[in-house]
Scaffold this active site. Sequence first.
Site, PDB file in Angstrom:
ATOM      1  N   HIS A  27       0.982   7.247   6.469  1.00  0.00           N
ATOM      2  CA  HIS A  27       1.772   6.102   5.798  1.00  0.00           C
ATOM      3  C   HIS A  27       3.442   6.378   6.289  1.00  0.00           C
ATOM      4  CE1 HIS A  27      -1.034   6.436   2.365  1.00  0.00           C
ATOM      5  NE2 HIS A  27      -1.406   5.300   2.833  1.00  0.00           N
ATOM      6  N   LYS A  51      -8.407   0.370 -11.382  1.00  0.00           N
ATOM      7  CA  LYS A  51      -8.699   1.904 -10.350  1.00  0.00           C
ATOM      8  C   LYS A  51      -7.805   2.812 -11.087  1.00  0.00           C
ATOM      9  CE  LYS A  51      -9.915   0.175  -5.798  1.00  0.00           C
ATOM     10  NZ  LYS A  51      -9.570   0.376  -4.326  1.00  0.00           N
ATOM     11  N   ARG A 100      -5.681   1.913  12.168  1.00  0.00           N
ATOM     12  CA  ARG A 100      -6.388   3.071  12.507  1.00  0.00           C
ATOM     13  C   ARG A 100      -7.505   2.730  13.585  1.00  0.00           C
ATOM     14  NH1 ARG A 100      -7.475   5.150   6.400  1.00  0.00           N
ATOM     15  NH2 ARG A 100      -8.112   3.080   6.329  1.00  0.00           N
ATOM     16  N   SER A 137      -5.698   8.137   2.267  1.00  0.00           N
ATOM     17  CA  SER A 137      -5.476   8.906   0.990  1.00  0.00           C
ATOM     18  C   SER A 137      -6.759   9.591   0.551  1.00  0.00           C
ATOM     19  CB  SER A 137      -4.976   7.925   0.106  1.00  0.00           C
ATOM     20  OG  SER A 137      -3.420   7.595   0.520  1.00  0.00           O
TER      21      SER A 137
END
Length: 169
Positions: A27, A51, A100, A137
């Site tokens: 990040h 969440k 990514r 994460s």
Amino acid sequence: MTGPESEGPVLRRAVCPGSFDPVTNGHLDIIGRASKLYDVVHVAVMINKSKQGIFAIDERLDLLRRTTAEYGNVEVESFHGLLVDFCKQRDIPAIVKGLRAVSDFDYELQMAQMNHGLSGVETLFVPTNPTYSFLSSSLVKEVAAWGGDVSHLVPPIVLTALTERLGRR
């Protein structure tokens, strides 16, 4: 950059959105690179009440503020709702996202096209530094929860917070 005399300087603004639970070196790589391209980079921490994160929103904001302080042009805020509304409210014309893998592109392209269609906000894709191409994460949390070494994946203050949090469970 400056605008007409009555407007003053025109700042190039962008947003780097995410949940940042926790913030990783990946990040920070994207945020740092965006901070070199824009006058102001807003880091928008998404609030998703459905969440349960490992860190509360206030904790994420604090960790992000501390880990991005060196850039000097990063503003950290939380938001709830559509990212394009966050952008409209702050006159932000660009979203910066790290990619990514090709699998990221498929999803992010759909989001970029939807965001542009809703508001005209552009999305810029930045390829992730290969060092962090596998990093998320979720993986950091899983490895740390099992006692694995994540010290090379997160900043030291995040490692401390993560260790303390997981130690209390």
